[in-house]
Design a protein around this motif. Structure first.
Motif: not given
Length: 208
Positions: A103-131
């Motif tokens: 129904w509208g825009g969504i947004s978020g932030y994703m925290a990542v870290e590099e482990k053994d030359d691989l990017w891995v998710v450390y944490g995530a947060y998502f937001n929305h306007e009107s879901e």
């Protein structure tokens, strides 16, 4: 000469004066409150970034202090805001994301870290306007769903193609997260947002 208060001219003049006064008052109130509104918006952004770093339940002053402590640098790469952070001795990046839900825009932030030359998710947060409450809105309201991203690999095989996905059925637990039940289109929006936003990571790995 006494003006006829029932005449059209009187009504027009009275209405015009009233509209001007109300417009002036609204403009004055808006300008008076704008600094406070801007400060609240800025604080909300900082809290969302902290949420992606798994730092929650802080009030205004605590959030401001913690943000200043953990966020070391802000930069922009290929139109994406990237925040260099340090939490518990770990060097992390937080990527700002924007996309479209049902129904509208969504947004978020994703925290990542590099482990053994691989990017891995450390944490995530998502937001929305009107879901839809209880469905698509769960991308924001369900911390348990956000935490499903923790530990997932972002790239696999092709180092430039984002493998991290939101899917109906998980076939690869290393890179995939179940979609929100009953909110396929919103989940598809999150999936597209993640892929488009995190594709910038290979270009910032040497800029932390």
């Amino acid at each position: 000469m006494k003006m006829n208060t029932n005449s059209n001219s009187y009504i027009i003049i009275y209405s015009t004066i009233l509209v001007v006064i109300v417009a002036f008052l609204l403009a004055f109130v808006y300008q008076a409150l704008k600094p406070m509104q801007d400060a609240n918006v800025a604080l909300d952004v900082k809290k969302q970034i902290l949420y992606s770093l798994n730092i929650r339940n802080l009030d205004g002053a605590e959030a401001e202090a913690k943000y200043s402590e953990v966020v070391k640098e802000e930069q922009e790469v290929e139109g994406k805001k990237i925040y260099s952070c340090e939490v518990d001795g770990k060097q992390l990046l937080v990527v700002a994301m924007k996309g479209m839900g049902l129904w509208g825009g969504i947004s978020g932030y994703m925290a990542v870290e590099e482990k053994d030359d691989l990017w891995v998710v450390y944490g995530a947060y998502f937001n929305h306007e009107s879901e839809t409450a209880g469905l698509g809105a769960e991308i924001k309201d369900s911390q348990a769903w956000q935490e499903k991203f923790i530990g997932k690999k972002i790239f696999k095989g092709d180092a430039k193609k984002v493998a991290l996905s939101v899917v109906k059925k998980v076939d690869d637990p290393e890179t995939q997260v179940d979609c929100v039940t009953g909110a396929t289109l919103t989940s598809n929006g999150v999936d597209a947002m993640i892929k488009e936003s995190l594709a910038v990571l290979p270009n910032v790995s040497n800029k932390k």
